[in-house]
Design a protein around this motif. Structure first.
Motif, short mmCIF file in Angstrom:
data_model
loop_
_atom_site.label_atom_id
_atom_site.label_comp_id
_atom_site.label_asym_id
_atom_site.label_seq_id
_atom_site.Cartn_x
_atom_site.Cartn_y
_atom_site.Cartn_z
N GLN A 171 -8.36 -3.19 -6.73
CA GLN A 171 -9.32 -4.29 -6.67
C GLN A 171 -9.85 -4.61 -8.07
O GLN A 171 -9.89 -5.75 -8.50
CB GLN A 171 -10.49 -3.93 -5.74
N ILE A 172 -10.25 -3.57 -8.78
CA ILE A 172 -10.85 -3.79 -10.09
C ILE A 172 -9.78 -4.13 -11.12
O ILE A 172 -9.96 -5.01 -11.95
CB ILE A 172 -11.66 -2.55 -10.51
N THR A 211 0.83 -1.19 0.00
CA THR A 211 0.00 0.00 0.00
C THR A 211 0.87 1.25 0.00
O THR A 211 0.68 2.16 -0.80
CB THR A 211 -0.90 -0.01 1.25
N LEU A 212 1.87 1.25 0.93
CA LEU A 212 2.71 2.44 1.04
C LEU A 212 3.54 2.62 -0.22
O LEU A 212 3.68 3.73 -0.72
CB LEU A 212 3.64 2.30 2.25
N MET A 225 -1.79 -6.19 -3.52
CA MET A 225 -2.88 -6.35 -2.55
C MET A 225 -2.74 -5.27 -1.49
O MET A 225 -1.74 -5.21 -0.79
CB MET A 225 -2.76 -7.74 -1.92
N THR A 226 -3.72 -4.38 -1.40
CA THR A 226 -3.63 -3.33 -0.39
C THR A 226 -4.32 -3.80 0.89
O THR A 226 -4.98 -4.83 0.90
CB THR A 226 -4.29 -2.03 -0.87
N MET A 227 -4.17 -3.00 1.94
CA MET A 227 -4.73 -3.42 3.24
C MET A 227 -6.25 -3.51 3.19
O MET A 227 -6.84 -4.40 3.79
CB MET A 227 -4.26 -2.47 4.32
N ILE A 228 -6.88 -2.57 2.47
CA ILE A 228 -8.34 -2.62 2.43
C ILE A 228 -8.82 -3.79 1.57
O ILE A 228 -9.86 -4.39 1.82
CB ILE A 228 -8.91 -1.29 1.90
N MET A 229 -8.01 -4.15 0.55
CA MET A 229 -8.39 -5.33 -0.23
C MET A 229 -8.33 -6.58 0.65
O MET A 229 -9.15 -7.48 0.54
CB MET A 229 -7.44 -5.51 -1.42
N PHE A 230 -7.33 -6.59 1.53
CA PHE A 230 -7.18 -7.71 2.47
C PHE A 230 -8.39 -7.74 3.41
O PHE A 230 -8.97 -8.80 3.66
CB PHE A 230 -5.87 -7.49 3.26
N LEU A 277 -8.99 -6.20 11.90
CA LEU A 277 -8.20 -5.46 10.91
C LEU A 277 -8.69 -4.02 10.80
O LEU A 277 -7.89 -3.08 10.74
CB LEU A 277 -8.28 -6.17 9.56
N SER A 278 -10.01 -3.85 10.82
CA SER A 278 -10.56 -2.49 10.73
C SER A 278 -10.10 -1.65 11.90
O SER A 278 -9.77 -0.47 11.73
CB SER A 278 -12.09 -2.51 10.76
N VAL A 279 -10.08 -2.26 13.09
CA VAL A 279 -9.68 -1.50 14.27
C VAL A 279 -8.23 -1.06 14.14
O VAL A 279 -7.89 0.10 14.41
CB VAL A 279 -9.90 -2.33 15.54
#
Lengths: 485, 317
Positions: B244-245, B82-83, B258-263, B279-281
């Motif tokens: 994602q798309i 991601t970074l 693969m980014t963190m939100i995709m994970f 993960l959200s927290v």
């Protein structure tokens, strides 16, 4: 005036509030799907109807992942006037990729109890890859004891199509209009160039084992052709001949030797340049099947030949609304001389296999059981309907007697396959279908192993990393599964 | 006089309308933000997922989810992805935006049609990210127009989606294209906020363009720069729809895009609410820390600005 202003202000705030709430509604993000650009977007819920007396059974809800069944249903059931007056048939289509269809369906089934009669799912389609997941629950009805089909009704069907949807108590929970034996579809012109013949019997002899398949790949490569288009083309021929299910009783993932054989073969094909490095359903893969393609052949099962391969083989796409079922004359006019229509033929290939298959399930809680029963009976048990479907669409339908009759019928031939009677081959191949090793996880497993090993075939990662990525992806999908020790 | 007092009374009574108008916001905030946040934190301590159509859990397992996310999953790798993708998109973005912002605000250049260009560079941001990703996916596919062009120019076709560089590069390019217009507008606002006398003073002192930029513009818009940097970083952490798309949810070759939100989405897709919650927290905490940094920075803004202006003014004297 002041009051007027504050009323306007309040109204504006209310409108903004409402629009914010509306934005929170679930949006289904559909993944890009190269294969079906004609995919129907799930219809939005109809507006709440004004206070008219609503009887149960006004809306027949059918769920599926593509419009294959919808087309058949519209022609052979709705088109014959079999839908009773006043019943509206509503199809909800959610594409299959990445478990999206199953997730949407699960959600709907779980809230089935609280849904209003008109929103309850009545009929839904499932695929072989995850049939067990639905069959072994109370969300599907026994088609004999609950829905009311008789054992005589379903006696003409291929036995395996019933065995796979039989739950642990021995009740049959779904029924299908098709059987899906697989064949190897090859380009006649390329076979002639490479082997000197395009006769299906002789080509079959040349390809009857994997060793010979390899030899032909070498010969084709020397002539500038690819044997297969992509990495996953031969996948099903291996994965359908595994010796055990993907997951054992302990929830541990098992990779069968035959899957390892697929990896080994594909890696060597890729390294030697015998394939075109594509993946199933991507643009290049589809284009390899068309006039510009230089690929010897494709492993395809029944539906794939008439539903996918035919479309890809054409130079100019079929005009909107023209199909073999709808208007045969227009269909013939549109396909004659179009692209490589007529250049394909089929043979058994090196190994017996099947691919896909759709089953109809009656959903528990359906308020349209009588109609569901009629649909199942007409679409999956009626010999005449099934014969007509095969004649019109070239699809292989689920009636042994009808298929055997067509197999020996000299007048039956597929124009797309250069006048070959492919039903003959399918009928033979169907006898060998064995679905005893499928598991509820097959869809996710098949998808993820193909994705994970694509990197290995491309030399992006080594074998162990690909394997590791596969386990990671599968466990993300199915948290209860474990890696082997 | 009477009317005046009446008016005063009226203006005081308007205050209550302020509170009344805030009610919808707070209601919506509580229902759609606060409740979900609290329940997410709550569920992150549970084993809670669907196996087929069977519900597993919810059973309390304490910090197990956090343990397995932080120490057993590939989260560090996805954080790096991601970074990395954010950085290679952000560097050209800030360089181009800065250049454009200076050009657009520089009176001496006498640029024409600036409002037209400002509109044009902002356009990509108006397109839905998903649609933008679909467009690139089609453009750069193996048999897409870009590869056709490469072949026509005599180059080898390049499988963008099969190569790590290709996939990450495309995502970064899209982020750059979508956001440089927005950043330009922000930086322009910052530059236009600088007192023009400072520039004049610098010119009188004989500063050239580069020195003016480096010693006047940059220190003066530092708070805006920090704001741009951190909001972009937070946006980067939340990167989702484009990769994602573009990679069809797979995260590209060997999960390198693969980014963190995709994970997170992977867990949500398998209805693993416990893990997704944990993960959200974690992401929430990271984002919250960054937001605090922005807040602190912005509240220091005034003192910073006055410091720099005093210094420069002092120099001019």
């Amino acid at each position: 005036m002041k009051k007027f202003k504050s009323i306007i202000a309040l109204t504006l705030v209310l409108i903004m509030t409402l629009s914010l709430i509306a934005c929170e509604s679930n949006e289904v993000v559909t993944e890009p799907e190269p294969e079906d650009s004609t995919e129907e977007v799930p219809e939005s819920e109809p507006e709440a109807e004004p206070e008219v007396e609503t009887e149960a059974g006004k809306v027949l809800n059918i769920w599926g992942w593509n419009n294959e069944f919808q087309g058949l249903f519209e022609t052979y059931f709705e088109g014959k006037g079999l839908v009773p007056e006043g019943v509206e048939v509503k199809f909800t289509i959610v594409p299959n990729d990445d478990n999206a269809y199953q997730n949407a369906l699960d959600e709907a089934l779980l809230s089935q109890e609280n849904a209003s009669d008109d929103e309850k799912i009545d009929l839904f389609l499932i695929e072989a890859d995850y049939a067990l997941k639905y069959v072994d629950t109370d969300y599907t009805l026994d088609i004999v004891n609950d829905v009311g089909l008789t054992s005589e009704d379903i006696s003409g069907q291929y036995k395996y199509t019933q065995e796979i949807v039989t739950d642990s108590n021995g009740s049959i929970k779904a029924t299908s209009w098709q059987a899906t034996p697989g064949l190897f579809a090859y380009r006649r012109s390329i076979a002639k160039d490479v082997l000197g013949t395009d006769d299906p019997t002789e080509v079959q002899e040349a390809l009857s084992t994997w060793d010979e398949f390899y030899n032909i790949a070498e010969m084709s490569s020397a002539k500038g052709y690819k044997m297969l288009s992509g990495f996953d083309d031969s996948y099903r021929t291996f994965s359908n001949n595994v010796s055990a299910p993907w997951v054992d009783s302990d929830n541990t993932i098992i990779i069968d030797d035959n899957i390892l054989n697929w990896i080994e073969q594909t890696k060597s094909f890729t390294d030697k340049g015998y394939n075109n490095k594509t993946s199933l359903w991507d643009d290049q893969w589809a284009s390899d099947q068309g006039p510009a393609g230089k690929v010897f052949g494709f492993f395809y099962s029944t539906w794939g030949i008439n539903f996918t391969l035919l479309g890809n083989a054409l130079d100019t796409p079929l005009p909107e609304g023209v199909s073999a079922t709808g208007d045969p004359a227009a269909f013939e006019a549109a396909t004659t001389g179009n692209g490589i229509f007529g250049d394909y033929a089929v043979c058994y290939g090196p190994q017996n296999y099947y691919w896909g298959g759709s089953w109809l399930c009656a959903a528990a809680g359906s308020d349209n059981l009588d109609l569901v029963k009629e649909i199942m009976k007409t679409m999956t048990c009626d010999k005449d309907t099934l014969t007509t479907i095969t004649k019109d669409t070239q699809d292989f339908t689920n009636n042994i007697e009808a298929m055997e009759a067509l197999a020996t019928d000299d007048s039956f031939a597929s124009a797309f396959l250069g006048g070959q009677n492919h039903i003959n081959l399918f009928a033979e191949s169907a006898k060998g279908i064995d679905m005893s090793n499928i598991s509820p996880y097959d869809q996710g497993m098949n998808e993820e192993i193909q994705t994970a090993f694509r990197d290995y075939f491309n030399d992006t990662v080594d074998y162990d990393t690909a394997l590791d990525n596969f386990y990671t992806a599968v466990i993300e999908k199915y948290p209860e599964l474990k890696r082997p020790e | 006089m009477k009317t005046l007092t009446k008016k005063n009374n009226k203006s005081i009574s308007y205050a209550k309308w302020g509170y009344i108008f805030l009610i919808p916001f707070f209601t919506i905030y509580i229902v759609f933000s606060l409740v979900p946040i609290v329940s997410t934190i709550y569920y992150s301590f549970f084993e809670n997922y669907m196996s087929g159509l069977k519900q597993i859990g919810p059973s309390f397992i304490g910090l197990e989810n956090y343990k397995s996310i932080l120490f057993e999953s590939d989260l560090p790798k996805y954080a790096f992805n991601t970074l990395f993708i954010w950085i290679i998109g952000f560097i050209p973005q800030i360089v181009v935006s800065m250049t454009l912002a200076i050009w657009f605000t520089n009176m001496r250049l006498k640029l024409k049609f600036t409002s037209f260009f400002k509109t044009v560079i902002y356009m990509p941001n108006l397109i839905m990210a998903a649609a933008f990703a679909m467009l690139f996916w089609a453009l750069f596919s193996d048999i897409g127009p870009i590869n056709n062009l490469l072949i026509a120019l005599g180059y080898e076709p390049y499988s963008f989606m099969l190569e790590i560089k290709g996939t990450r590069g495309l995502i970064a390019l899209m982020n750059f294209l979508m956001w440089f217009g927005n950043t330009t507008i922000l930086l322009m606002a910052g530059i236009m906020g600088i007192d023009s006398s400072i520039f004049e003073a610098a010119q009188i002192d004989g500063a050239n363009a580069w020195q003016t930029f480096w010693h006047v513009t940059i220190p003066s818009i530092k708070p805006i720069l920090v704001y741009v940097f951190l909001t972009s970083l937070i946006g980067g952490i939340q990167m989702f729809d484009v990769p994602q798309i573009l990679t069809n949810g797979s995260g590209g070759p060997n999960r390198t895009s693969m980014t963190m939100i995709m994970f997170l989405n992977k867990h949500l897709f398998s209805k693993n609410y416990g893990m997704a919650g944990a993960l959200s927290v974690i992401l929430f905490i990271v984002t919250a820390i960054l937001s605090v940094i922005i807040y602190n920075n912005l509240t220091e803004k005034d003192s910073n600005l006055s410091n720099t202006s005093i210094k420069t003014k002092g120099g001019a004297k």
